[in-house]
Design a protein around this motif. Sequence first.
Motif: not given
Length: 259
Positions: A151, A185, A187, A190-194, A196-197, A211
């Motif tokens: 991730a 992963v 959390r 800042r880029h992690t959620d993007a 995963l999406e 994860t």
Amino acid sequence: MRFPASLAVACRKGGVGKSALVGSLASELASRGVPVTVADLDPQGSVSRWLGHGRTDSGELGRCLLEGESVASLVVASRVPGVRILPADADLAAAEQRGASIPDALGFAVDALESIVEADGVLLIDTAPSVGLWTSAALCACAFALVPVSAEPAGVEPLPDTLRLIERIQRRRPLRLLGVVANRVDRRLRHTDAILEHLARECGPRLCASTLPTSGDLVAAMGEHRPADPSSSFGRAIVALVDELALRASTDHGQAHAT
């Protein structure tokens, strides 16, 4: 639910935590009383070292793979109770190159690997970070494939090539894609959620709900040749992933194709 009898963990790119994932799955399954054999086809030998057995330099593994000879005699006990290891060999990369000039080298390698599939245990194969001969052989020899991705901004880049290789294997072998799992992963980034999406959009139901987080304990565990602490965030995530993979193998998720 039963964990798959044979699983190849594959990704075209190194540095995605593939070997750590294989070692962690093996340790967790063994803690549940499941006999596990880990075959290390990565010339770097990371999972071999973690399990307490460094790379060999006899060249026997490559020879057996290229001649279709059983590799059972090369399997040894590891430092983790219940886990045996087919150690990587320093000659694996050179042997793979030699295989390019051998007719049906893939078939020979598959025969060699199938010799250590056992009905009452689990075979986990740690593949090389490539889409070459040894990775193809591992995928052909196993009933299921699992693809880890990191991730991180460049972590998903090797996913399409890996899935295309799995798709090619599926045209001639009964290989099933068990899932794609997001590894490393963090959390806090800042880029992690993007990321995963993005994986959720690209993979759909092929993406595992579980994860695997970054973990200082995992790094320490690998250095000390022991499993990760089951009470750590990574240890708990591995428990959840093993349960999810067993469920996927028994449902339509385990039938999913790479595309």
